[in-house]
Design a protein around this motif. Structure first.
Motif, PDB file in Angstrom:
ATOM      1  N   GLN A   1       0.843  -1.208   0.000  1.00 14.41           N
ATOM      2  CA  GLN A   1       0.000   0.000   0.000  1.00 14.41           C
ATOM      3  C   GLN A   1       0.874   1.251   0.000  1.00 14.41           C
ATOM      4  O   GLN A   1       0.633   2.179  -0.770  1.00 14.41           O
ATOM      5  N   ILE A   2       1.874   1.269   0.868  1.00 12.59           N
ATOM      6  CA  ILE A   2       2.758   2.431   0.967  1.00 12.59           C
ATOM      7  C   ILE A   2       3.508   2.633  -0.352  1.00 12.59           C
ATOM      8  O   ILE A   2       3.612   3.757  -0.850  1.00 12.59           O
ATOM      9  N   ALA A   3       4.003   1.535  -0.925  1.00 12.54           N
ATOM     10  CA  ALA A   3       4.729   1.625  -2.199  1.00 12.54           C
ATOM     11  C   ALA A   3       3.813   2.146  -3.308  1.00 12.54           C
ATOM     12  O   ALA A   3       4.221   2.988  -4.112  1.00 12.54           O
ATOM     13  N   SER A   4       2.568   1.668  -3.345  1.00 13.68           N
ATOM     14  CA  SER A   4       1.632   2.023  -4.422  1.00 13.68           C
ATOM     15  C   SER A   4       1.040   3.417  -4.271  1.00 13.68           C
ATOM     16  O   SER A   4       0.907   4.147  -5.246  1.00 13.68           O
ATOM     17  N   MET A   5       0.653   3.780  -3.041  1.00 10.89           N
ATOM     18  CA  MET A   5      -0.152   4.982  -2.834  1.00 10.89           C
ATOM     19  C   MET A   5       0.597   6.142  -2.185  1.00 10.89           C
ATOM     20  O   MET A   5       0.042   7.218  -2.005  1.00 10.89           O
ATOM     21  N   SER A   6       1.839   5.918  -1.784  1.00 13.12           N
ATOM     22  CA  SER A   6       2.712   6.983  -1.271  1.00 13.12           C
ATOM     23  C   SER A   6       2.045   7.902  -0.236  1.00 13.12           C
ATOM     24  O   SER A   6       1.979   9.116  -0.417  1.00 13.12           O
ATOM     25  N   PRO A   7       1.542   7.340   0.868  1.00  9.44           N
ATOM     26  CA  PRO A   7       0.916   8.195   1.884  1.00  9.44           C
ATOM     27  C   PRO A   7       1.952   9.139   2.511  1.00  9.44           C
ATOM     28  O   PRO A   7       3.119   8.774   2.651  1.00  9.44           O
ATOM     29  N   ARG A   8       1.511  10.321   2.860  1.00 13.30           N
ATOM     30  CA  ARG A   8       2.420  11.311   3.459  1.00 13.30           C
ATOM     31  C   ARG A   8       2.465  11.176   4.979  1.00 13.30           C
ATOM     32  O   ARG A   8       3.472  11.503   5.596  1.00 13.30           O
ATOM     33  N   TRP A   9       1.349  10.737   5.564  1.00 14.31           N
ATOM     34  CA  TRP A   9       1.270  10.607   7.021  1.00 14.31           C
ATOM     35  C   TRP A   9       0.617   9.283   7.394  1.00 14.31           C
ATOM     36  O   TRP A   9      -0.046   8.658   6.578  1.00 14.31           O
TER      37      TRP A   9
ATOM     38  N   GLU B   1      -4.435  12.483  12.490  1.00 14.24           N
ATOM     39  CA  GLU B   1      -3.885  13.223  13.630  1.00 14.24           C
ATOM     40  C   GLU B   1      -2.456  13.701  13.367  1.00 14.24           C
ATOM     41  O   GLU B   1      -1.972  14.614  14.030  1.00 14.24           O
ATOM     42  N   ASP B   2      -1.787  13.085  12.403  1.00 14.47           N
ATOM     43  CA  ASP B   2      -0.392  13.436  12.093  1.00 14.47           C
ATOM     44  C   ASP B   2      -0.265  14.554  11.055  1.00 14.47           C
ATOM     45  O   ASP B   2       0.838  15.038  10.803  1.00 14.47           O
ATOM     46  N   VAL B   3      -1.370  14.960  10.441  1.00 19.26           N
ATOM     47  CA  VAL B   3      -1.310  16.030   9.437  1.00 19.26           C
ATOM     48  C   VAL B   3      -1.043  17.346  10.168  1.00 19.26           C
ATOM     49  O   VAL B   3      -1.800  17.719  11.072  1.00 19.26           O
ATOM     50  N   PRO B   4       0.030  18.066   9.810  1.00 19.87           N
ATOM     51  CA  PRO B   4       0.323  19.337  10.470  1.00 19.87           C
ATOM     52  C   PRO B   4      -0.826  20.333  10.319  1.00 19.87           C
ATOM     53  O   PRO B   4      -1.449  20.412   9.243  1.00 19.87           O
TER      54      PRO B   4
ATOM     55  N   ASP C   1      -0.903  23.535   9.989  1.00 26.63           N
ATOM     56  CA  ASP C   1      -0.769  24.565   8.959  1.00 26.63           C
ATOM     57  C   ASP C   1      -1.144  24.027   7.569  1.00 26.63           C
ATOM     58  O   ASP C   1      -1.759  24.732   6.769  1.00 26.63           O
ATOM     59  N   ILE C   2      -0.808  22.768   7.312  1.00 30.88           N
ATOM     60  CA  ILE C   2      -1.159  22.159   6.019  1.00 30.88           C
ATOM     61  C   ILE C   2      -2.667  21.970   5.922  1.00 30.88           C
ATOM     62  O   ILE C   2      -3.293  22.275   4.903  1.00 30.88           O
ATOM     63  N   LEU C   3      -3.273  21.493   7.011  1.00 30.19           N
ATOM     64  CA  LEU C   3      -4.724  21.284   7.027  1.00 30.19           C
ATOM     65  C   LEU C   3      -5.468  22.612   6.845  1.00 30.19           C
ATOM     66  O   LEU C   3      -6.428  22.692   6.073  1.00 30.19           O
ATOM     67  N   SER C   4      -4.994  23.658   7.519  1.00 35.22           N
ATOM     68  CA  SER C   4      -5.625  24.985   7.394  1.00 35.22           C
ATOM     69  C   SER C   4      -5.543  25.493   5.961  1.00 35.22           C
ATOM     70  O   SER C   4      -6.511  26.049   5.431  1.00 35.22           O
ATOM     71  N   LYS C   5      -4.390  25.297   5.344  1.00 33.19           N
ATOM     72  CA  LYS C   5      -4.197  25.744   3.960  1.00 33.19           C
ATOM     73  C   LYS C   5      -5.147  24.995   3.016  1.00 33.19           C
ATOM     74  O   LYS C   5      -5.770  25.591   2.132  1.00 33.19           O
ATOM     75  N   GLU C   6      -5.264  23.664   3.214  1.00 35.93           N
ATOM     76  CA  GLU C   6      -6.179  22.870   2.394  1.00 35.93           C
ATOM     77  C   GLU C   6      -7.617  23.370   2.547  1.00 35.93           C
ATOM     78  O   GLU C   6      -8.338  23.526   1.562  1.00 35.93           O
ATOM     79  N   LYS C   7      -8.028  23.637   3.789  1.00 40.19           N
ATOM     80  CA  LYS C   7      -9.394  24.128   4.043  1.00 40.19           C
ATOM     81  C   LYS C   7      -9.630  25.456   3.327  1.00 40.19           C
ATOM     82  O   LYS C   7     -10.683  25.660   2.719  1.00 40.19           O
TER      83      LYS C   7
ATOM     84  N   PHE D   1      -9.097  14.269   1.274  1.00 35.12           N
ATOM     85  CA  PHE D   1      -7.679  14.594   1.463  1.00 35.12           C
ATOM     86  C   PHE D   1      -7.040  13.581   2.419  1.00 35.12           C
ATOM     87  O   PHE D   1      -5.947  13.059   2.150  1.00 35.12           O
ATOM     88  N   TYR D   2      -7.731  13.276   3.529  1.00 39.86           N
ATOM     89  CA  TYR D   2      -7.227  12.274   4.478  1.00 39.86           C
ATOM     90  C   TYR D   2      -7.100  10.913   3.785  1.00 39.86           C
ATOM     91  O   TYR D   2      -6.117  10.207   3.957  1.00 39.86           O
ATOM     92  N   GLU D   3      -8.118  10.557   3.015  1.00 34.64           N
ATOM     93  CA  GLU D   3      -8.148   9.259   2.337  1.00 34.64           C
ATOM     94  C   GLU D   3      -7.001   9.113   1.337  1.00 34.64           C
ATOM     95  O   GLU D   3      -6.494   8.027   1.129  1.00 34.64           O
TER      96      GLU D   3
END
Length: 197
Positions: free
Chosen positions: A100-108, A112-115, A117-123, A151-153
């Motif tokens: 899964q990690i190799a195929s889908m390249s998750p960032r977090w 709960e691990d999404v910073p 500032d990144i979440l605020s910017k996305e919103k 985005f989480y998915e």
């Protein structure tokens, strides 16, 4: 309907659940194998939920190198005992998660691990997108919430849809194995390496 040993054996092979659990599920479902599978899954998820807070001090470091040798994954998968860390079910789960990690390249790992500032910017971006599309103000929040969930998915390993599955999320795969083996399992960390990225 009489529950035969063959029925119990068949259900056990399908689910990996214990003999008595299989027999009880068949009795409760009046011999309906599909309903028995559903009952076992529900009970397994309930059992797994009770184990989710238990400490995982054992486990493995699992490595996966893609066949083209251009993508690799290191995964630290934790469990409660060394015995479980050596089981086939545990290693199969490690392999699935690594693919899964190799195929889908998750960032977090999880939402709960999404910073923040990144979440605020996305919103902010989603709010502007939705407003620009002319949608009524009363549904803007709902649309933005759906976009954040998407985005989480896409970016959080545990919330991703398993690429080789039938719609279940990675966290569901883990829950199924927890229910089967009776111990907590936790992805401690992972790193994905790729040539040219």
């Amino acid at each position: 309907m009489a529950i035969t040993p063959d029925m119990v054996k068949q259900l056990r092979e399908m689910t990996g659940a214990g003999m008595m659990d299989c027999k009880n599920a068949l009795v409760e479902s009046k011999g309906d194998v599909n309903l028995a599978v559903e009952l076992l899954r529900k009970k397994g998820v309930a059992k797994a939920a009770k184990k989710i807070d238990r400490v995982t001090t054992q486990g493995i470091v699992y490595s996966y190198i893609h066949h083209n040798e251009k993508v690799g994954v290191l995964l630290v998968l934790g469990c409660e005992t060394d015995f479980v860390a050596r089981t086939q079910d545990f290693h199969d789960l490690a392999k699935k998660i690594s693919l899964q990690i190799a195929s889908m390249s998750p960032r977090w790992l999880s939402k709960e691990d999404v910073p923040e500032d990144i979440l605020s910017k996305e919103k902010e971006i989603y709010i502007e997108e939705v407003k620009a599309s002319g949608k009524p103000a009363n549904i803007v929040d709902k649309i933005v919430e759906n976009k954040i969930n998407k985005f989480y998915e896409e970016n959080c390993l545990l919330d991703q849809i398993y690429v080789f599955g039938e719609g279940e999320k990675v966290k569901d795969l883990i829950t199924q194995v927890i229910a089967k083996i009776g111990e907590n399992i936790k992805v401690d960390k992972f790193t994905r390496y790729a040539i040219g990225e």
